[in-house]
Design an enzyme around this catalytic site. Sequence first.
Site, PDB file in Angstrom:
ATOM      1  N   SER A 192       0.849  -1.199   0.000  1.00  0.00           N
ATOM      2  CA  SER A 192       0.000   0.000   0.000  1.00  0.00           C
ATOM      3  C   SER A 192       0.879   1.242   0.000  1.00  0.00           C
ATOM      4  O   SER A 192       1.991   1.224   0.551  1.00  0.00           O
ATOM      5  CB  SER A 192      -0.869   0.016   1.266  1.00  0.00           C
ATOM      6  OG  SER A 192      -1.543   1.254   1.371  1.00  0.00           O
ATOM      7  N   TYR A 235      -1.816  -0.472  10.249  1.00  0.00           N
ATOM      8  CA  TYR A 235      -1.943  -0.942   8.864  1.00  0.00           C
ATOM      9  C   TYR A 235      -0.735  -0.489   8.039  1.00  0.00           C
ATOM     10  O   TYR A 235      -0.133  -1.287   7.305  1.00  0.00           O
ATOM     11  CB  TYR A 235      -3.234  -0.383   8.269  1.00  0.00           C
ATOM     12  CG  TYR A 235      -3.400  -0.623   6.787  1.00  0.00           C
ATOM     13  CD1 TYR A 235      -3.876  -1.840   6.313  1.00  0.00           C
ATOM     14  CD2 TYR A 235      -3.097   0.370   5.855  1.00  0.00           C
ATOM     15  CE1 TYR A 235      -4.034  -2.063   4.944  1.00  0.00           C
ATOM     16  CE2 TYR A 235      -3.256   0.156   4.499  1.00  0.00           C
ATOM     17  CZ  TYR A 235      -3.720  -1.060   4.045  1.00  0.00           C
ATOM     18  OH  TYR A 235      -3.874  -1.273   2.697  1.00  0.00           O
TER      19      TYR A 235
HETATM   20  P1  NAP Z   1     -11.532  -5.855   0.018  1.00  0.00           P
HETATM   21  O1  NAP Z   1     -12.353  -5.353  -1.100  1.00  0.00           O
HETATM   22  O2  NAP Z   1     -11.939  -5.582   1.429  1.00  0.00           O
HETATM   23  O3  NAP Z   1     -11.322  -7.437  -0.180  1.00  0.00           O
HETATM   24  C1  NAP Z   1     -10.543  -8.125   0.754  1.00  0.00           C
HETATM   25  C2  NAP Z   1     -10.352  -9.540   0.272  1.00  0.00           C
HETATM   26  O4  NAP Z   1      -9.467 -10.221   1.198  1.00  0.00           O
HETATM   27  C3  NAP Z   1     -11.636 -10.331   0.255  1.00  0.00           C
HETATM   28  O5  NAP Z   1     -11.561 -11.230  -0.829  1.00  0.00           O
HETATM   29  C4  NAP Z   1     -11.608 -11.079   1.592  1.00  0.00           C
HETATM   30  O6  NAP Z   1     -12.368 -12.284   1.573  1.00  0.00           O
HETATM   31  C5  NAP Z   1     -10.122 -11.375   1.704  1.00  0.00           C
HETATM   32  N1  NAP Z   1      -9.635 -11.619   3.070  1.00  0.00           N
HETATM   33  C6  NAP Z   1      -9.676 -10.780   4.135  1.00  0.00           C
HETATM   34  N2  NAP Z   1      -9.107 -11.366   5.208  1.00  0.00           N
HETATM   35  C7  NAP Z   1      -8.708 -12.593   4.804  1.00  0.00           C
HETATM   36  C8  NAP Z   1      -8.079 -13.685   5.448  1.00  0.00           C
HETATM   37  N3  NAP Z   1      -7.726 -13.625   6.741  1.00  0.00           N
HETATM   38  N4  NAP Z   1      -7.837 -14.813   4.744  1.00  0.00           N
HETATM   39  C9  NAP Z   1      -8.194 -14.904   3.435  1.00  0.00           C
HETATM   40  N5  NAP Z   1      -8.789 -13.890   2.753  1.00  0.00           N
HETATM   41  C10 NAP Z   1      -9.048 -12.762   3.442  1.00  0.00           C
HETATM   42  O7  NAP Z   1     -10.029  -5.291  -0.098  1.00  0.00           O
HETATM   43  P2  NAP Z   1      -9.229  -4.594  -1.318  1.00  0.00           P
HETATM   44  O8  NAP Z   1      -9.457  -3.141  -1.209  1.00  0.00           O
HETATM   45  O9  NAP Z   1      -9.457  -5.307  -2.584  1.00  0.00           O
HETATM   46  O10 NAP Z   1      -7.734  -4.844  -0.800  1.00  0.00           O
HETATM   47  C11 NAP Z   1      -6.926  -5.878  -1.299  1.00  0.00           C
HETATM   48  C12 NAP Z   1      -5.495  -5.588  -0.875  1.00  0.00           C
HETATM   49  O11 NAP Z   1      -5.117  -4.307  -1.364  1.00  0.00           O
HETATM   50  C13 NAP Z   1      -5.288  -5.550   0.642  1.00  0.00           C
HETATM   51  O12 NAP Z   1      -4.053  -6.135   0.979  1.00  0.00           O
HETATM   52  C14 NAP Z   1      -5.255  -4.064   0.942  1.00  0.00           C
HETATM   53  O13 NAP Z   1      -4.523  -3.757   2.092  1.00  0.00           O
HETATM   54  C15 NAP Z   1      -4.581  -3.535  -0.315  1.00  0.00           C
HETATM   55  N6  NAP Z   1      -4.823  -2.102  -0.550  1.00  0.00           N
HETATM   56  C16 NAP Z   1      -6.101  -1.649  -0.789  1.00  0.00           C
HETATM   57  C17 NAP Z   1      -6.302  -0.278  -0.985  1.00  0.00           C
HETATM   58  C18 NAP Z   1      -7.653   0.315  -1.234  1.00  0.00           C
HETATM   59  O14 NAP Z   1      -7.771   1.552  -1.164  1.00  0.00           O
HETATM   60  N7  NAP Z   1      -8.670  -0.477  -1.536  1.00  0.00           N
HETATM   61  C19 NAP Z   1      -5.200   0.586  -0.921  1.00  0.00           C
HETATM   62  C20 NAP Z   1      -3.949   0.088  -0.683  1.00  0.00           C
HETATM   63  C21 NAP Z   1      -3.761  -1.264  -0.503  1.00  0.00           C
HETATM   64  P3  NAP Z   1     -14.001 -12.269   1.834  1.00  0.00           P
HETATM   65  O15 NAP Z   1     -14.643 -11.763   0.561  1.00  0.00           O
HETATM   66  O16 NAP Z   1     -14.323 -13.692   2.094  1.00  0.00           O
HETATM   67  O17 NAP Z   1     -14.225 -11.369   3.003  1.00  0.00           O
END
Ligand code: NAP
Length: 242
Positions: free
Chosen positions: A137, A151
């Site tokens: 991130s 985080y």
């Molecule tokens: P999201 O929409 O909340 O989706 C999270 C995903 O991770 C879901 O598929 C969830 O499964 C899964 N998950 C959560 N905890 C888990 C665990 N303990 N074991 C297995 N699967 C798990 O998140 P996102 O925004 O796509 O983020 C994905 C990655 O990008 C993360 O690492 C996040 O930190 C990073 N990121 C995101 C942003 C942003 O602004 N969105 C910015 C920087 C970095 P379920 O569907 O079953 O809950």
Amino acid sequence: MAKTILITGGSRGIGSASALLCGAQGWNVAINYAHNTDAANATVAAVEAAGGKAFAAQGDIRDEASVIALFDRTVEVFGGIDGVVNNAGIVAPKSTLAEMDIERMRRVFDTNILGAYLVAREAARRMTGGSIVNVSSAAARLGSANEYVDYAGSKGAVDTMTTGLAAELAPKRIRVNAVRPGVIATDIHASGGQPDRAERIGSKLPLGRAGTAEEVAEAIIWLLSDKASYVTGAFVDVSGGR
Ligand code: NAP
């Protein structure tokens, strides 16, 4: 030949968008998720409609046995692993460090650090070439003051692991890189109690908007592909200029 890609947190957001682009390349995709079976099944159907093969596998990345079982099943179904998108991660509600309790910090560190390290370790044990993409991130650079420094620190650990593991695995011709998304419109903000966060902060960013999961997925797919054959130990910021 079709590549096989394992994606943690592939049911929603950036992981799901990455799975779809893998499907469009005709690749095989193992889609891990934690709880949301409907979303995981919908991603499987979308990958197959796009031209790939996929299965969904429930499993908590914080649990060593689950991570091992996920890699076992992927090898069993598709015969090997060419790429891993180490993507599953969480945030917690907005807070200063002074106000954080230990349970919350443990949850964030266990998922984003221990979980990511377990997935990377298993990839290092199983892969004989290919590409690992860690989803870090921009918070690792920015620190996330007054929002979630736990985080941000967890993603700093992912960056450091990327640098070290890239050097460890270069002799095996396994590339290890990270993408660092900025503010991306996914469910993660609502899960941290700020459903309007992407819209609110997006308009203040240099490019004037939040990013989309697809825009991050494009960078991930490039790093997975042979087009990035000389890229390892690198960080690709997909963050709209911040
Ligand atoms: P999201 O929409 O909340 O989706 C999270 C995903 O991770 C879901 O598929 C969830 O499964 C899964 N998950 C959560 N905890 C888990 C665990 N303990 N074991 C297995 N699967 C798990 O998140 P996102 O925004 O796509 O983020 C994905 C990655 O990008 C993360 O690492 C996040 O930190 C990073 N990121 C995101 C942003 C942003 O602004 N969105 C910015 C920087 C970095 P379920 O569907 O079953 O809950």
